[in-house]
Design a protein around this motif. Structure first.
Motif, PDB file in Angstrom:
ATOM      1  N   GLN A 149       0.915  -1.184   0.021  1.00 58.29           N
ATOM      2  CA  GLN A 149      -0.132  -0.024   0.089  1.00 58.29           C
ATOM      3  C   GLN A 149       0.668   1.242  -0.010  1.00 58.29           C
ATOM      4  N   LYS A 150       1.879   1.302   0.828  1.00 59.21           N
ATOM      5  CA  LYS A 150       2.817   2.477   0.801  1.00 59.21           C
ATOM      6  C   LYS A 150       3.680   2.599  -0.475  1.00 59.21           C
ATOM      7  N   LEU A 151       3.970   1.573  -1.306  1.00 59.66           N
ATOM      8  CA  LEU A 151       4.599   1.810  -2.454  1.00 59.66           C
ATOM      9  C   LEU A 151       3.824   2.276  -3.338  1.00 59.66           C
ATOM     10  N   ALA A 152       2.509   1.569  -3.573  1.00 61.05           N
ATOM     11  CA  ALA A 152       1.465   2.183  -4.458  1.00 61.05           C
ATOM     12  C   ALA A 152       1.002   3.506  -4.253  1.00 61.05           C
ATOM     13  N   LYS A 153       1.190   3.963  -2.932  1.00 58.39           N
ATOM     14  CA  LYS A 153       0.849   5.504  -2.943  1.00 58.39           C
ATOM     15  C   LYS A 153       1.835   6.106  -3.233  1.00 58.39           C
ATOM     16  N   ALA A 154       3.279   5.788  -3.105  1.00 55.60           N
ATOM     17  CA  ALA A 154       4.347   6.503  -3.425  1.00 55.60           C
ATOM     18  C   ALA A 154       4.240   6.571  -5.005  1.00 55.60           C
ATOM     19  N   TRP A 155       4.049   5.609  -5.672  1.00 55.62           N
ATOM     20  CA  TRP A 155       4.138   5.562  -7.169  1.00 55.62           C
ATOM     21  C   TRP A 155       3.256   6.319  -7.784  1.00 55.62           C
ATOM     22  N   SER A 156       1.889   6.531  -7.125  1.00 53.99           N
ATOM     23  CA  SER A 156       0.730   7.141  -7.740  1.00 53.99           C
ATOM     24  C   SER A 156       1.333   8.685  -7.785  1.00 53.99           C
ATOM     25  N   ILE A 157       2.071   9.035  -6.712  1.00 51.97           N
ATOM     26  CA  ILE A 157       2.804  10.334  -6.572  1.00 51.97           C
ATOM     27  C   ILE A 157       3.637  10.659  -7.690  1.00 51.97           C
ATOM     28  N   GLY A 158       4.373   9.633  -7.958  1.00 49.66           N
ATOM     29  CA  GLY A 158       5.568   9.898  -8.808  1.00 49.66           C
ATOM     30  C   GLY A 158       5.182   9.821 -10.139  1.00 49.66           C
ATOM     31  N   LYS A 159       4.151   8.779 -10.444  1.00 51.55           N
ATOM     32  CA  LYS A 159       3.485   8.835 -11.807  1.00 51.55           C
ATOM     33  C   LYS A 159       2.908   9.936 -12.130  1.00 51.55           C
ATOM     34  N   ALA A 160       2.203  10.664 -11.333  1.00 55.44           N
ATOM     35  CA  ALA A 160       1.490  12.099 -11.688  1.00 55.44           C
ATOM     36  C   ALA A 160       2.470  13.223 -11.894  1.00 55.44           C
ATOM     37  N   ALA A 161       3.903  13.007 -11.761  1.00 54.72           N
ATOM     38  CA  ALA A 161       4.955  14.106 -11.788  1.00 54.72           C
ATOM     39  C   ALA A 161       4.901  14.996 -12.850  1.00 54.72           C
ATOM     40  N   PRO A 162       5.152  16.216 -13.068  1.00 52.00           N
ATOM     41  CA  PRO A 162       5.172  16.996 -14.278  1.00 52.00           C
ATOM     42  C   PRO A 162       6.288  16.400 -15.179  1.00 52.00           C
ATOM     43  N   ALA A 163       6.182  16.483 -16.505  1.00 50.58           N
ATOM     44  CA  ALA A 163       7.176  16.437 -17.545  1.00 50.58           C
ATOM     45  C   ALA A 163       8.321  17.195 -17.566  1.00 50.58           C
ATOM     46  N   GLU A 164       8.899  17.060 -16.543  1.00 54.16           N
ATOM     47  CA  GLU A 164      10.395  18.231 -16.746  1.00 54.16           C
ATOM     48  C   GLU A 164      11.435  17.050 -16.410  1.00 54.16           C
ATOM     49  N   GLU A 165      12.524  17.188 -17.327  1.00 58.93           N
ATOM     50  CA  GLU A 165      13.611  16.492 -17.499  1.00 58.93           C
ATOM     51  C   GLU A 165      14.252  16.011 -16.207  1.00 58.93           C
ATOM     52  N   LEU A 166      14.431  17.039 -15.121  1.00 57.70           N
ATOM     53  CA  LEU A 166      15.243  16.949 -13.990  1.00 57.70           C
ATOM     54  C   LEU A 166      14.323  16.710 -12.759  1.00 57.70           C
TER      55      LEU A 166
END
Length: 367
Positions: free
Chosen positions: A156-173
């Motif tokens: 559950q913690k990893l899924a929550k973390a990845w949901s944040i990461g996957k929604a990150a804006p498309a900036e190279e850095l």
């Protein structure tokens, strides 16, 4: 009929048809996991941020060895995160190559360790039940309940973390850093959390009683707490252990005498007209708890493997490194079959901004 088959038949009668069918179904699921993972092997990476003189030393050693590295510099300009053995693609996208292979390899090893441990505990408990090794069964079933609790909590913690990461804006850095800031702490605690004396205060593993309570709440099955109490008592030299091979108490109508029968095999109550298996509190607890915990473990392993694959395919982690590891799947395009094996690429959602997979989808786990 040999002794082993005779005991197995007696156990099946004692457990009843419904429990026997559920145990057999669980055994089939465990076998599927065994086939999937038996030949698997992997490697994971842990990048340690470098600062000050450590940066100079790293650059010097890399140059002396003629090694290929990619790195990303933190906003403070004084901290570097670096990773070796990038691919040609990784050399052209250094921020992604310095971060995504590390995170994905760690997620893969996290999943495999849980899968292998679960297979061992479930297989051993099932074998203990059918051989009427109730004392051993209580120990392995207790560990399996703990494993289910830990797996649910970490997934559950990893899924929550990845949901944040996957929604990150498309900036190279910024995107790779956002993904690492979300996932790395959850992965670190899941892989290195410990209750050993001297372990780091920030890496204290979650207490198992807390995990069991969370498991009970998440699954909607309050019996996990009761089962865990009984299994713990039977796993220790306490009352539960003393009655592991006994029948339920038979009480005289007057209440003056209570009788328990003990045997190394399932007990039969025989009269002139019928035979009836006498129930064993601990044996039924072992069976019911492993059915429920096993269902959850299988469900969460299936869903969290989809999560692992989504991280790898969305980030393209395997294309950014020359290292070989399990589930190092590469993205495809269009209507081709997705490497994750769950449908067409266009339908599987391994794209930035798409919803992340859920870690669990639990159904009723009551035995």
């Amino acid at each position: 009929m040999d002794k082993r088959s005779g005991i197995t038949e007696a156990v099946a009668k004692g457990l009843g048809e419904a429990r026997t069918q559920k145990l057999n179904a669980l055994a089939r699921h465990v076998q599927e996991l065994q086939i999937l993972t038996a030949e698997a092997g992997t490697v994971d990476l842990l990048s340690v941020p470098r600062t000050g003189r450590d940066i100079t030393r790293w650059k010097s050693l890399a140059a002396q060895g003629g090694e290929d590295w990619v790195y990303v510099t933190y906003a403070d300009k004084n901290t570097v995160l670096a990773l070796d053995e990038p691919s040609e693609i990784g050399m052209r996208n250094q921020a992604a190559a310095a971060i995504y292979p590390e995170l994905h390899t760690r997620m893969v090893s996290w999943w495999l360790v849980h899968a292998w441990r679960s297979i061992d505990l479930l297989e051993d408990t099932l074998d203990n039940i059918w051989r009427w090794r109730i004392s051993s069964g209580a120990v392995t079933a207790r560990a399996a309940v703990e494993e289910a609790g830990a797996l649910v909590d970490e997934a559950q913690k990893l899924a929550k973390a990845w949901s944040i990461g996957k929604a990150a804006p498309a900036e190279e850095l910024k995107r790779p850093k956002t993904v690492r800031d979300a996932l790395a702490p959850a992965l670190l605690h899941a892989s290195m959390g410990s209750r050993l004396t001297g372990s780091h205060a920030k890496l204290q593993a979650t207490n198992v009683l807390t995990l069991v309570k969370k498991l009970s709440k998440t699954s909607g099955n309050p019996r996990f707490i009761e089962w865990y109490d009984w299994l713990s008592d039977a796993a220790h030299p306490a009352f539960g252990a003393r009655i592991a091979y006994s029948s339920l108490p038979l009480v005289h109508d007057s209440g003056a005498v209570t009788v328990r029968y003990y045997a190394r095999a399932p007990l039969l109550l025989q009269s002139d007209t019928q035979q009836k298996t006498m129930e064993s509190t601990i044996a039924l607890t072992v069976a019911d708890s492993i059915i429920a915990a096993g269902q959850i473990i299988v469900d969460v392993l299936n869903h969290s493997l989809a999560l692992v694959d989504d991280v790898g395919l969305t980030t393209g982690a395997a294309t950014l490194t020359r290292r070989n590891y399990w589930r190092n799947l590469s993205p495809v395009r269009g209507s081709r079959a997705c490497p994750c094996g769950r449908g067409k690429w266009s339908q599987c959602g391994h794209r930035w901004g798409e919803p992340a997979p859920k870690a669990i989808s639990l159904e009723d786990t009551s035995a």
